[in-house]
Design an enzyme around this catalytic site. Sequence first.
Site, PDB file in Angstrom:
ATOM      1  N   LYS A   1     -10.891   1.238   1.569  1.00 13.70           N
ATOM      2  CA  LYS A   1     -11.221  -0.049   0.971  1.00 13.70           C
ATOM      3  C   LYS A   1     -10.965  -1.199   1.948  1.00 13.70           C
ATOM      4  CE  LYS A   1      -8.419   0.511  -2.600  1.00 13.70           C
ATOM      5  NZ  LYS A   1      -7.714   0.215  -3.870  1.00 13.70           N
TER       6      LYS A   1
ATOM      7  N   LYS B   1      -8.077  -2.111   3.012  1.00 11.01           N
ATOM      8  CA  LYS B   1      -6.944  -2.819   2.417  1.00 11.01           C
ATOM      9  C   LYS B   1      -5.665  -2.207   2.977  1.00 11.01           C
ATOM     10  CE  LYS B   1      -5.379  -4.270  -2.132  1.00 11.01           C
ATOM     11  NZ  LYS B   1      -5.643  -4.203  -3.566  1.00 11.01           N
TER      12      LYS B   1
END
Length: 132
Positions: free
Chosen positions: A44, A46
């Site tokens: 992601k 992230k």
Amino acid sequence: MKKVITYGTFDLLHWGHINLLKRAKDLGDYLIVAISTDEFNALKDKKAYHSFENRKMILESIRYVDEVIPENKWAQKKEDIIREGVDIFVMGDDWKGKFDELAEVCEVVYLPRTIGISTSQIKDDLLQVTNG
């Protein structure tokens, strides 16, 4: 027994997270929290401050949480709901409408976010302190 499930990274845990977990638990008898693995976070794009294992340990110590499972991919939510016999899927209302298709297997509830706190805000505040 009514089972509830929610998903998230749950990094830099704060009172908004605790409020969400308490309100989710209040909807049923058993709360499952699926947390993003480090590998899933990387997909992601992230980055979590705490590792998956540390986030898992922190969440397992919260009285509202009955079970913590890994989230490895976006598409696993429906599989988890069916496998775990979940009655209610809960997310913050910043995700409103994003998981409505899960209503075919359980009730979908979007809870209002806690005003005045967010992980993004904490990260921004820390960056300001660090950079002056």
